[in-house]
Each structure stands twice: as structure tokens, then as C-alpha cells.
Write an enzyme that holds these catalytic residues in place. Structure first.
Site, PDB file in Angstrom:
ATOM      1  N   ASN A   1     -10.315  -0.443   0.477  1.00 19.96           N
ATOM      2  CA  ASN A   1      -8.859  -0.325   0.505  1.00 19.96           C
ATOM      3  C   ASN A   1      -8.304  -0.866  -0.813  1.00 19.96           C
ATOM      4  OD1 ASN A   1      -6.115  -0.750   0.908  1.00 19.96           O
ATOM      5  ND2 ASN A   1      -6.339  -1.542   2.997  1.00 19.96           N
TER       6      ASN A   1
ATOM      7  N   CYS B   1       0.814  -1.221   0.000  1.00 20.00           N
ATOM      8  CA  CYS B   1       0.000   0.000   0.000  1.00 20.00           C
ATOM      9  C   CYS B   1       0.849   1.274   0.000  1.00 20.00           C
ATOM     10  CB  CYS B   1      -0.943  -0.002   1.198  1.00 20.00           C
ATOM     11  SG  CYS B   1      -1.830  -1.544   1.377  1.00 20.00           S
TER      12      CYS B   1
ATOM     13  N   HIS C   1      -3.475   6.902   3.217  1.00 20.56           N
ATOM     14  CA  HIS C   1      -3.878   5.606   2.654  1.00 20.56           C
ATOM     15  C   HIS C   1      -5.239   5.242   3.246  1.00 20.56           C
ATOM     16  CE1 HIS C   1      -4.161   1.514   1.556  1.00 20.56           C
ATOM     17  NE2 HIS C   1      -3.668   0.994   2.664  1.00 20.56           N
TER      18      HIS C   1
HETATM   19  O1  UT7 Z   1      -3.798  -1.694   3.772  1.00 27.63           O
HETATM   20  C1  UT7 Z   1      -2.834  -1.712   4.783  1.00 27.63           C
HETATM   21  C2  UT7 Z   1      -2.874  -2.855   5.672  1.00 27.63           C
HETATM   22  N1  UT7 Z   1      -4.135  -3.202   6.236  1.00 27.63           N
HETATM   23  C3  UT7 Z   1      -4.728  -2.528   7.246  1.00 27.63           C
HETATM   24  O2  UT7 Z   1      -4.321  -1.466   7.615  1.00 27.63           O
HETATM   25  C4  UT7 Z   1      -5.869  -3.188   7.970  1.00 27.63           C
HETATM   26  C5  UT7 Z   1      -5.707  -3.044   9.474  1.00 27.63           C
HETATM   27  N2  UT7 Z   1      -6.680  -3.794  10.241  1.00 27.63           N
HETATM   28  C6  UT7 Z   1      -7.997  -3.477  10.265  1.00 27.63           C
HETATM   29  O3  UT7 Z   1      -8.442  -2.584   9.568  1.00 27.63           O
HETATM   30  C7  UT7 Z   1      -8.889  -4.224  11.224  1.00 27.63           C
HETATM   31  O4  UT7 Z   1      -8.094  -4.958  12.125  1.00 27.63           O
HETATM   32  C8  UT7 Z   1      -9.913  -5.190  10.532  1.00 27.63           C
HETATM   33  C9  UT7 Z   1     -10.928  -4.380   9.748  1.00 27.63           C
HETATM   34  C10 UT7 Z   1      -9.196  -6.139   9.600  1.00 27.63           C
HETATM   35  C11 UT7 Z   1     -10.644  -5.972  11.603  1.00 27.63           C
HETATM   36  O5  UT7 Z   1     -11.290  -5.071  12.510  1.00 27.63           O
HETATM   37  P1  UT7 Z   1     -11.107  -5.221  14.085  1.00 27.63           P
HETATM   38  O6  UT7 Z   1     -11.897  -4.154  14.702  1.00 27.63           O
HETATM   39  O7  UT7 Z   1      -9.627  -5.266  14.383  1.00 27.63           O
HETATM   40  O8  UT7 Z   1     -11.779  -6.605  14.350  1.00 27.63           O
HETATM   41  P2  UT7 Z   1     -11.331  -7.717  15.389  1.00 27.63           P
HETATM   42  O9  UT7 Z   1     -10.461  -8.704  14.713  1.00 27.63           O
HETATM   43  O10 UT7 Z   1     -10.847  -7.074  16.642  1.00 27.63           O
HETATM   44  O11 UT7 Z   1     -12.704  -8.389  15.727  1.00 27.63           O
HETATM   45  C12 UT7 Z   1     -13.684  -7.740  16.550  1.00 27.63           C
HETATM   46  C13 UT7 Z   1     -14.958  -8.565  16.520  1.00 27.63           C
HETATM   47  C14 UT7 Z   1     -14.728 -10.063  16.747  1.00 27.63           C
HETATM   48  O12 UT7 Z   1     -15.890 -10.563  17.402  1.00 27.63           O
HETATM   49  P3  UT7 Z   1     -15.883 -10.831  18.970  1.00 27.63           P
HETATM   50  O13 UT7 Z   1     -14.772 -11.810  19.231  1.00 27.63           O
HETATM   51  O14 UT7 Z   1     -15.626  -9.493  19.609  1.00 27.63           O
HETATM   52  O15 UT7 Z   1     -17.254 -11.366  19.220  1.00 27.63           O
HETATM   53  C15 UT7 Z   1     -14.662 -10.629  15.365  1.00 27.63           C
HETATM   54  O16 UT7 Z   1     -14.999 -11.986  15.310  1.00 27.63           O
HETATM   55  O17 UT7 Z   1     -15.541  -8.465  15.218  1.00 27.63           O
HETATM   56  C16 UT7 Z   1     -15.671  -9.773  14.638  1.00 27.63           C
HETATM   57  N3  UT7 Z   1     -15.381  -9.632  13.220  1.00 27.63           N
HETATM   58  C17 UT7 Z   1     -16.351  -9.450  12.318  1.00 27.63           C
HETATM   59  N4  UT7 Z   1     -17.679  -9.412  12.410  1.00 27.63           N
HETATM   60  C18 UT7 Z   1     -18.378  -9.198  11.265  1.00 27.63           C
HETATM   61  C19 UT7 Z   1     -14.168  -9.581  12.607  1.00 27.63           C
HETATM   62  N5  UT7 Z   1     -14.332  -9.384  11.303  1.00 27.63           N
HETATM   63  C20 UT7 Z   1     -15.664  -9.297  11.082  1.00 27.63           C
HETATM   64  C21 UT7 Z   1     -16.446  -9.082   9.932  1.00 27.63           C
HETATM   65  N6  UT7 Z   1     -17.787  -9.047  10.071  1.00 27.63           N
HETATM   66  N7  UT7 Z   1     -15.905  -8.907   8.716  1.00 27.63           N
END
Ligand code: UT7
Length: 326
Positions: free
Chosen positions: A279, A109, A249
Site C-alpha cells: 500500500n 490515500c 486504491h
Molecule cells: O490505505 C488506506 C487505509 N488502510 C486500509 O485500508 C487498511 C485496512 N485494514 C486492513 O487492511 C486490515 O485490517 C489489516 C491488514 C490491517 C489487519 O488485518 P485483519 O484481518 O483485520 O486482522 P485482525 O486485526 O482482525 O487480526 C486477525 C488475527 C489476530 O489474531 P487472533 O486474535 O485471531 O489470534 C491478530 O493478532 O491476525 C493477527 N494478526 C497478525 N498475525 C500475523 C494481525 N496482524 C498480523 C500480522 N501478522 N501482521
């Protein structure tokens, strides 16, 4: 002596894919995607569209805008090349009938900002007189539809700029490029390269799709985005208040919000289009830059700060003093 941006262009896959569309085949929902990422829709390629066709589309517009038929270098920043060999830039050059050199650059990116800095350097040493600096990605083909972390955030698109040598004061005032290879594993496509060539096993184990440690990447991203911007501003001897337009970004709206708060960058000076594009990795900064310019958000003389971060883990930022008239 320096470089001037003389043309801009952008493109995206021709299929609009909403969060509801994604939720029809991945365990997710519109509300989660909107609130956790800021994304409402993204564009995916349709039949016949590839990274090179997206890149060529943006490049064609940028060349027309710059009133140029050719350039000395076609540089494509991408982590989703059409083929491992030849370069995607080679395909683009062939499609557009361009001469000069052609090169791909993979800094994920951060790639377009890296590419801009390196091409500008080559122009300043007189190795080149002009370059097409393209960021293009077709992420939709490397997504694992069983991984809801990655499946919901990425999209397909491209952005391009033509840069040319000027004997006067150049547009590019300062930049900062970096990478931390000790955390290279945080975002990877494990198979398909020399380390783990394609086999029936790698396909069965889904090792050809992008694997991302989302939470860790999020944490690193918020730090490096702020650090790299501060370094570039310090090199140019200007402060955040002097920046008219900030183009971060577009990875996650929460990363952008965190970074601008830390930097003290007002929201109204920050360009956000992640809601519509998702993204698009190396394409995200040049798409947002092109869109901001088209929408009249950038005036001649404005200081424009751009910043990227991504796999590598890489980061990059650059400060321009805008000279392209509306
Ligand atoms: O492009 C450059 C590199 N990439 C990035 O910069 C991406 C950086 N990371 C992120 O943007 C975020 O970490 C994500 C969007 C990938 C994930 O978001 P998050 O807020 O970090 O989610 P998480 O892994 O902490 O999960 C929180 C909750 C979990 O549920 P519980 O355990 O709290 O019940 C996950 O199972 O959200 C759940 N979850 C989802 N639910 C619905 C994780 N992904 C999803 C989803 N839909 N897609």
C-alpha cells in the site's frame, strides 16, 4: 473544454523488501501477510531517497512523456512530506528546475485523485494551463516496527501525470470527493504537528508513527469505495458495464475483492499490483494507472475508473475517457 492526460510516470523505493524480510523483525509471517492482505513484497527507500526524490523521479518521466519542460503547477499529494515546511512540491520543483506554482495536498490515500480533480478544475477555470499531479509517499519512515498491523502493509513509491487544457472534449468526465471528519482518529500520526509538538516524551511514546484502527478502517473502506464509485458513475451517466478498466486504491486485496463484487465489476477489468508494491497510499492509484497503461491494458476511448480512500477518513473517485495513445 477540459483536461487531457499527456504524460505518465512512476517510481518506487530502490530496496525490495519481502514478507520474509519483514518477518525477520516483526512478529508476522509470509503466509499471514499474503492471505490477509495480498502483499508479497514492497519497496522501501534506500539512503538518499526521500518523498521528494521519488516524486521527482516519476515527474521527470511524466514530463518527458508529455514532451514538456515546464508546467504551471506542481502538486504533490502526500501524507509523508519531506519537511513540514516548505512543501514537498517546492523541493520537487527545485530539483526539476520547474516554474509555476507548487503545492502539497494531504488527503492521504485519496490525495492523488483529489489533486487531479482540483488541478483539473483550476485548468477549466483558466487559472492554469497545465499541471503535474503527483502522488508520492515514503511510508517506511513513519512505521512502528512493533505494530504488526501497519508494518506489514505499507511501501514507498510515487506516480505522476501531466495534465493540460484541451479546447476539445476532456478526459475527466466526473469525480466525487468526500471526507468524514468524525472518524478522523481512525488513522493518525498523533505527534509532530501543532496539536502535539515533538518532545522527548512523544518520541519515547512512539507517537510519530502511523496509528491505524485496522478493522474499523477496513469496514469503512469497503463502504466508501463502493459508494464513491457509484456516485461518479451516476454523475457521468454511465454504468459499471461501460467501465473498461478499474483502478482501485491498493490497500488490501480483500477490500478490492469486496468492492468489485458489490459493484459488479469483473475481476479481469480490475488492476491489482498490491502483491508487488504493498500500500503506497497517495502513490497507489497513479502507480497502478501508469503500470496499466504501460502494460497495454488501457486503449484510447476506454472509460477508466479510479478510486481511493484513506486517512481523514477521505475518499475520492474519478472517471476518465482515455485519450493518451499507446
Ligand atoms: O490505505 C488506506 C487505509 N488502510 C486500509 O485500508 C487498511 C485496512 N485494514 C486492513 O487492511 C486490515 O485490517 C489489516 C491488514 C490491517 C489487519 O488485518 P485483519 O484481518 O483485520 O486482522 P485482525 O486485526 O482482525 O487480526 C486477525 C488475527 C489476530 O489474531 P487472533 O486474535 O485471531 O489470534 C491478530 O493478532 O491476525 C493477527 N494478526 C497478525 N498475525 C500475523 C494481525 N496482524 C498480523 C500480522 N501478522 N501482521
Amino acid at each position: 473544454m477540459g483536461i487531457r492526460i499527456t504524460g505518465l510516470g512512476k517510481s518506487a523505493g530502490s530496496r525490495v523488501v519481502t514478507n520474509e524480510d519483514i518477518a525477520s523483525f516483526v512478529d508476522t509471517n509470509d503466509e499471514w501477510i499474503r492471505t490477509r492482505t495480498g502483499i508479497s513484497q514492497r519497496y522501501f527507500t534506500a539512503e538518499g531517497e526521500t518523498t521528494a526524490t521519488l516524486a521527482a523521479d516519476a515527474a521527470r518521466q511524466a514530463l518527458k512523456h508529455a514532451e514538456r519542460e515546464d508546467v504551471d503547477m506542481t502538486a504533490v499529494a502526500t501524507m509523508t512530506p519531506d519537511t513540514p515546511c516548505p512543501s514537498t512540491a517546492g523541493w520537487v520543483q527545485g530539483e526539476l528546475g520547474l516554474g509555476g506554482g507548487a503545492i502539497d495536498l494531504n488527503a492521504a490515500c485519496s490525495g492523488w485523485v483529489y489533486s487531479m480533480a482540483l488541478c483539473a478544475g483550476a485548468i477549466e477555470t483558466r487559472a492554469l494551463e497545465s499541471a503535474l499531479v503527483i502522488g508520492a509517499e515514503r511510508f517506511s519512515y513513519i512505521l512502528d516496527w512493533e505494530d504488526r498491523q501497519t508494518a506489514v502493509i505499507f511501501g514507498d513509491g510515487s506516480g505522476a501525470a501531466v495534465i493540460e487544457r484541451t479546447e476539445g472534449r476532456g478526459d475527466l468526465l466526473a469525480c466525487d470527493l468526500g471526507n468524514d471528519g468524525s472518524i478522523a482518529h481512525l488513522i493518525q500520526i498523533p505527534a509532530g504537528g501543532a496539536r502535539l509538538p515533538a518532545s522527548i516524551e512523544t518520541v519515547e511514546k512512539r507517537l510519530h508513527t502511523v496509528d491505524m484502527a485496522g478493522k474499523e478502517v477496513f469496514r469503512v473502506a469497503t463502504t466508501v469505495m463502493v459508494d464513491t464509485c457509484r456516485k461518479t458513475l451516476a454523475k457521468a451517466g454511465v454504468s459499471v458495464e461501460d467501465v473498461a478498466v478499474f483502478i482501485p486504491h491498493q490497500a488490501n486485496i480483500r477490500i478490492i475483492s469486496y468492492a468489485i463484487e458489490k459493484l459488479g465489476m469483473p475481476e479481469e477489468r480490475t488492476v491489482v499490483n498490491i502483491d508487488r508494491y504493498g500500500n503506497t497510499s497517495a502513490a497507489s492509484v497513479p502507480i497502478a494507472l501508469c503500470e496499466a497503461w504501460e502494460n497495454g491494458r488501457i486503449d484510447e476511448g476506454d472509460l477508466v475508473l479510479v478510486a481511493g480512500f484513506g486517512a481523514g477518513m477521505s475518499w475520492a473517485s474519478a472517471l476518465f475517457e482515455w485519450s493518451l495513445p499507446r
